[in-house]
Design an enzyme around this catalytic site. Structure first.
Site, PDB file in Angstrom:
ATOM      1  N   PHE A  34      64.422  91.045  98.610  1.00 40.70           N
ATOM      2  CA  PHE A  34      63.573  89.883  98.326  1.00 40.70           C
ATOM      3  C   PHE A  34      62.897  89.394  99.596  1.00 40.70           C
ATOM      4  CE2 PHE A  34      63.074  85.206  97.912  1.00 40.70           C
ATOM      5  CZ  PHE A  34      62.179  85.196  96.856  1.00 40.70           C
ATOM      6  N   TYR A  61      60.352  86.457 101.269  1.00 40.16           N
ATOM      7  CA  TYR A  61      59.788  85.127 101.068  1.00 40.16           C
ATOM      8  C   TYR A  61      58.891  84.708 102.234  1.00 40.16           C
ATOM      9  CZ  TYR A  61      63.831  84.066 104.021  1.00 40.16           C
ATOM     10  OH  TYR A  61      64.763  84.066 105.024  1.00 40.16           O
ATOM     11  N   GLY A  62      58.720  85.618 103.205  1.00 38.59           N
ATOM     12  CA  GLY A  62      57.844  85.378 104.343  1.00 38.59           C
ATOM     13  C   GLY A  62      56.867  86.531 104.456  1.00 38.59           C
ATOM     14  N   GLU A  66      64.206  92.348 110.898  1.00 34.20           N
ATOM     15  CA  GLU A  66      64.810  91.090 110.502  1.00 34.20           C
ATOM     16  C   GLU A  66      66.051  90.743 111.327  1.00 34.20           C
ATOM     17  OE1 GLU A  66      63.190  89.253 108.429  1.00 34.20           O
ATOM     18  OE2 GLU A  66      61.743  90.792 107.896  1.00 34.20           O
TER      19      GLU A  66
END
Length: 278
Positions: free
Chosen positions: A17, A19-20, A97
């Protein structure tokens, strides 16, 4: 949307997922994707960034998630299938990340935006918690906006990151108070500085290889922090099983690199994971 199961239960399959910046630039191959949301988390620009959208001298601010039982975070889930996509995604995300970004992994349930059946699928999500070295934490909106309006990294200006994210929301008529307050404040600062917004929006199409650590994947730094070695990949991931239930959301882990991702993928590969076509 998630009502068609994978026919081959031995296929490696999981969902990530974003989101950025993963929303518009995942940086890895995937089989399918879907816009939607996860519940129990609120999006906040509380994570510092000294590489992609800032520098050590002038760090930028990027999105992370904080636990909030009443909140919803919108984004895009990417389906990764098979050994080749799995290796590519894990190596890339570990570097992007975890190594460079300071994020750890968690698992929660994803709800597709256009699915009327309310079916969910477990996803891996990256969350930057306060114990990582890049964490900046909360600050007044005006202060965060000034930082964003002033920071630029090897992947582009911090303003571009913010506006690419708000554009995703505007296009789908979604709403996030924190995000839109930052957008308003940043645009006001740029207006006061007589900065043309379009002049800051010219890097989003650039490949992530503009970052040195991504351009040289054989560097010792990445070898030390890679999720998997090719010899151990099949041993660490279990075949998908259709009998087990979905994992519940949790926030009691802040795993990083090899150990955390391996455990999360084992849990996902034992879950009922559907195939999506978008």
């Amino acid at each position: 949307m998630f009502d068609k199961m994978s026919e081959d239960t031995s296929v490696l399959q999981f969902w990530v997922f974003g989101y950025g910046s993963l929303i518009w630039k995942p940086g890895f191959s995937y089989t399918s994707k879907a816009a939607g949301s996860i519940k129990g988390f609120a999006l906040r620009f509380w994570q510092g960034n000294c590489t992609h959208r800032g520098t050590p001298e002038l760090p930028g601010r990027v999105a992370t998630l904080v636990s909030d039982p009443n909140a919803t975070t919108w984004g895009v889930a990417f389906e990764v299938v098979g050994p080749q996509q799995t290796m590519e995604a894990c190596e890339h995300l570990n570097m992007r990340e975890c190594s460079l970004g300071g994020y750890g992994t968690s698992i929660t349930d994803f709800h597709p935006l256009d699915d009327i059946s309310s079916t969910s699928v477990p996803v891996i999500v990256y969350i930057a918690t306060p114990d990582n070295p890049f964490y900046m934490g909360p600050a007044p909106v005006e202060s965060m906006a000034r930082q964003i309006a002033s920071a630029e990294g090897q992947c582009g200006h911090n303003v571009e990151y913010l506006l690419m994210l708000t554009n995703f929301f505007h296009e789908r008529k979604l709403y996030d108070e924190h995000l839109f307050e930052l957008e308003t404040a940043v645009l006001q600062i740029l207006k006061e500085r007589n900065v043309v917004v379009s002049s800051l929006m010219n890097h989003s199409a650039h490949h992530l290889c503009s970052v040195p650590e991504l351009e040289h994947p054989e560097s010792p730094r990445l070898k030390r922090t890679s999720f998997f070695s090719s010899n151990s990949l099949k041993e660490q991931l279990l075949p998908i099983s259709k009998e087990t239930s979905l994992p519940k959301p949790f926030m009691d882990r802040n795993r990083d690199s090899k150990e955390g991702m391996a455990k999360d993928l084992k849990q996902l590969s034992k879950s009922k994971i559907a195939a999506v076509a978008v």
